[in-house]
Motif scaffolding. Structure first.
Motif, PDB file in Angstrom:
ATOM      1  N   PHE A 117       8.941 -14.871  19.083  1.00 29.74           N
ATOM      2  CA  PHE A 117       8.591 -14.803  20.495  1.00 29.74           C
ATOM      3  C   PHE A 117       8.732 -16.165  21.184  1.00 29.74           C
ATOM      4  N   TYR A 118       9.505 -17.046  20.572  1.00 29.66           N
ATOM      5  CA  TYR A 118       9.796 -18.313  21.221  1.00 29.66           C
ATOM      6  C   TYR A 118      10.573 -18.075  22.518  1.00 29.66           C
ATOM      7  N   ARG A 119      10.276 -18.873  23.502  1.00 33.29           N
ATOM      8  CA  ARG A 119      11.083 -18.877  24.715  1.00 33.29           C
ATOM      9  C   ARG A 119      12.414 -19.583  24.413  1.00 33.29           C
ATOM     10  N   SER A 120      13.375 -19.424  25.289  1.00 34.42           N
ATOM     11  CA  SER A 120      14.659 -20.102  25.094  1.00 34.42           C
ATOM     12  C   SER A 120      14.455 -21.609  25.235  1.00 34.42           C
ATOM     13  N   GLU A 121      15.347 -22.380  24.659  1.00 34.11           N
ATOM     14  CA  GLU A 121      15.186 -23.840  24.640  1.00 34.11           C
ATOM     15  C   GLU A 121      15.046 -24.434  26.037  1.00 34.11           C
ATOM     16  N   GLY A 179       2.648 -22.827  25.099  1.00 31.19           N
ATOM     17  CA  GLY A 179       3.632 -22.739  26.173  1.00 31.19           C
ATOM     18  C   GLY A 179       5.039 -22.455  25.702  1.00 31.19           C
ATOM     19  N   SER A 180       5.293 -22.618  24.405  1.00 31.15           N
ATOM     20  CA  SER A 180       6.634 -22.345  23.863  1.00 31.15           C
ATOM     21  C   SER A 180       6.832 -20.867  23.549  1.00 31.15           C
ATOM     22  N   LEU A 181       5.752 -20.084  23.638  1.00 30.04           N
ATOM     23  CA  LEU A 181       5.787 -18.682  23.232  1.00 30.04           C
ATOM     24  C   LEU A 181       5.664 -17.739  24.424  1.00 30.04           C
ATOM     25  N   ASN A 182       6.323 -16.594  24.311  1.00 30.03           N
ATOM     26  CA  ASN A 182       6.176 -15.548  25.322  1.00 30.03           C
ATOM     27  C   ASN A 182       5.023 -14.642  24.879  1.00 30.03           C
ATOM     28  N   ILE A 183       3.813 -15.010  25.270  1.00 26.27           N
ATOM     29  CA  ILE A 183       2.625 -14.289  24.808  1.00 26.27           C
ATOM     30  C   ILE A 183       2.578 -12.851  25.329  1.00 26.27           C
ATOM     31  N   PRO A 184       2.940 -12.566  26.584  1.00 25.27           N
ATOM     32  CA  PRO A 184       2.963 -11.162  27.029  1.00 25.27           C
ATOM     33  C   PRO A 184       3.876 -10.275  26.187  1.00 25.27           C
ATOM     34  N   ASP A 185       5.031 -10.812  25.786  1.00 19.18           N
ATOM     35  CA  ASP A 185       5.933 -10.026  24.931  1.00 19.18           C
ATOM     36  C   ASP A 185       5.312  -9.786  23.557  1.00 19.18           C
ATOM     37  N   SER A 242      14.445 -10.043  15.420  1.00 14.51           N
ATOM     38  CA  SER A 242      13.843 -11.029  14.525  1.00 14.51           C
ATOM     39  C   SER A 242      14.868 -12.025  13.996  1.00 14.51           C
ATOM     40  N   LYS A 243      14.550 -13.305  14.153  1.00 13.77           N
ATOM     41  CA  LYS A 243      15.364 -14.385  13.597  1.00 13.77           C
ATOM     42  C   LYS A 243      14.682 -15.026  12.392  1.00 13.77           C
ATOM     43  N   GLU A 244      13.351 -14.929  12.339  1.00 13.22           N
ATOM     44  CA  GLU A 244      12.580 -15.698  11.374  1.00 13.22           C
ATOM     45  C   GLU A 244      12.931 -15.368   9.933  1.00 13.22           C
ATOM     46  N   ASP A 245      13.235 -14.098   9.618  1.00 17.22           N
ATOM     47  CA  ASP A 245      13.544 -13.754   8.233  1.00 17.22           C
ATOM     48  C   ASP A 245      14.839 -14.412   7.753  1.00 17.22           C
ATOM     49  N   GLN A 246      15.585 -15.038   8.657  1.00 15.28           N
ATOM     50  CA  GLN A 246      16.791 -15.764   8.250  1.00 15.28           C
ATOM     51  C   GLN A 246      16.455 -17.173   7.750  1.00 15.28           C
ATOM     52  N   ASN A 247      15.206 -17.578   7.941  1.00 11.66           N
ATOM     53  CA  ASN A 247      14.805 -18.918   7.516  1.00 11.66           C
ATOM     54  C   ASN A 247      14.287 -18.901   6.092  1.00 11.66           C
ATOM     55  N   VAL A 303      16.539 -21.203  12.227  1.00 10.69           N
ATOM     56  CA  VAL A 303      17.413 -20.388  13.064  1.00 10.69           C
ATOM     57  C   VAL A 303      16.698 -20.114  14.378  1.00 10.69           C
ATOM     58  N   THR A 304      17.385 -20.301  15.506  1.00 13.61           N
ATOM     59  CA  THR A 304      16.799 -20.082  16.826  1.00 13.61           C
ATOM     60  C   THR A 304      17.688 -19.142  17.633  1.00 13.61           C
ATOM     61  N   LEU A 305      17.226 -18.798  18.831  1.00 13.21           N
ATOM     62  CA  LEU A 305      18.032 -17.953  19.714  1.00 13.21           C
ATOM     63  C   LEU A 305      19.373 -18.603  20.027  1.00 13.21           C
ATOM     64  N   GLU A 306      19.347 -19.927  20.171  1.00 19.17           N
ATOM     65  CA  GLU A 306      20.560 -20.648  20.558  1.00 19.17           C
ATOM     66  C   GLU A 306      21.413 -21.072  19.375  1.00 19.17           C
ATOM     67  N   GLY A 307      20.869 -21.026  18.171  1.00 23.08           N
ATOM     68  CA  GLY A 307      21.639 -21.462  17.010  1.00 23.08           C
ATOM     69  C   GLY A 307      20.761 -21.974  15.890  1.00 23.08           C
TER      70      GLY A 307
END
Length: 261
Positions: free
Chosen positions: A41-45, A61-67, A87-92, A180-184
Motif C-alpha cells: 500500500f505504498y504510495r508512488s515515489e 505518510g508513505s502509505l495509502n491507509i484508506p486503501d 502484491s509486490k512484496e512477495d517478490q522480495n 521491488v517497488t511500483l516503479e522498479g
C-alpha cells in the motif's frame, strides 16, 4: 464473528524484526491462510514525503491507509485476497530461513492435530478445506500499531508485536539487496536506517514502551488495553525459532477464543 469470513492477524514490529519470515512460515502451516503486506500500500515515489533530504518509505505518510482499510474490510466480508491489490512484496527475498526444518515439522504436526474433527481448531477453521470455517489473513507491516493507523488496528482480530534491537535491525536491513517497488527497485542509500528507518520506528512506537524507550521495557498496561501480544520479559533479539513457536501457540489460543464469540 458470524458476519466474518476471515480472521485478520496483524504481525508488526520494526523493519527487519522478522515479520515477513514469520508470516511466510505461518502461511505454510496453518490451513487456508494468505498474507497481505502493508508494503503493498505504498504510495508512488512522487507522492512520498521526505526526511533529511531523503525519500521516506518508513512513515504513515508513505502509505495509502484508506486503501489498506478497504482491503481489510473486503477480507473480513469475503474471506478472499482483495482483487484490487497488486502484491509486490512477495517478490522480495527475506534470506535463509532461521528456523530449523525439525521445528517447522513439529509445528506443522501440532497444527494438523489441532484442526482434526473434535479438536479446538476444527471448530474455527473447519476441516482445512475451502468452504468450511474461517480463513486466516496475516497482515505483515512495520507500522500497524502506530497511532496514525488506528483505522487499521480497528480491523485486526489478533495483534502480535515483534521486538528487535537497533543494532540487529540495522545489521539485517543493511544486508538486504533492496526492494521491488511500483516503479522498479529501491536500494537504501548509505545511512538510511540511522536517518530514516529507526527514528520513524521510535517515533511511532514510543507509546508502547515505558518512558518511550523502544529498546527498553514494553508498557504492559498499554498492551493489555490495546490487545497487543508480545514476548515480554525476554529481551529484544529473541531467537526466531522461539518466536515461531510462541507465535504458533499464541495464534492457536487466540483463534480458539475468537471461535467462542
Amino acid at each position: 464473528m458470524e458476519d466474518q469470513k476471515a480472521v485478520i492477524v496483524g504481525i508488526s514490529g520494526a523493519s527487519s524484526s522478522g515479520k515477513t519470515t514469520l508470516a511466510r512460515l505461518l502461511r505454510d502451516i496453518f490451513p487456508k491462510t494468505f498474507i497481505l503486506h502493508e508494503d503493498d500500500f505504498y504510495r508512488s515515489e512522487n507522492e512520498l514525503p521526505t526526511r533529511d533530504g531523503l525519500l521516506d518509505w518508513d512513515c504513515a505518510g508513505s502509505l495509502n491507509i484508506p486503501d489498506m482499510t478497504k482491503a481489510l474490510s473486503h477480507i473480513r466480508a469475503n474471506g478472499t485476497f482483495p482483487p484490487f491489490v497488486d502484491s509486490k512484496e512477495d517478490q522480495n527475498s527475506v534470506g535463509a530461513c532461521p528456523v530449523s526444518d525439525a521445528k517447522i515439522a513439529e509445528m506443522k504436526a501440532k497444527v494438523r492435530d489441532w484442526v482434526q474433527p473434535g479438536q479446538s481448531g476444527y471448530e474455527v477453521l473447519g476441516d482445512g478445506k475451502e468452504g468450511s470455517g474461517l480463513r486466516i489473513c496475516l497482515l505483515d507491516g512495520f507500522l500497524l500499531y502506530s497511532l496514525e493507523m488506528q483505522s487499521v488496528m480497528d480491523l485486526l482480530d489478533v495483534k502480535m508485536f515483534l521486538l528487535v534491537s537497533r543494532a540487529k535491525a540495522t545489521q539485517r536491513r543493511e544486508a538486504r539487496d533492496g526492494y521491488v517497488t511500483l516503479e522498479g527497485f529501491w536500494k537504501d542509500p548509505e545511512g538510511y536506517v540511522d536517518k530514516i528507518v529507526w527514528p520513524n520506528y521510535a517515533d511511532a512506537h514510543a507509546w508502547l514502551f515505558e518512558k518511550g524507550d523502544v529498546e527498553g521495557t514494553l508498557n504492559e498496561r498499554v498492551l493489555t488495553e490495546r490487545g497487543i501480544l508480545a514476548q515480554t520479559g525476554k529481551g529484544l533479539d529473541i531467537d526466531m525459532e522461539i518466536t515461531f513457536e510462541w507465535t504458533v501457540e499464541t495464534l492457536m489460543k487466540q483463534l480458539e477464543a475468537l471461535g467462542k464469540r
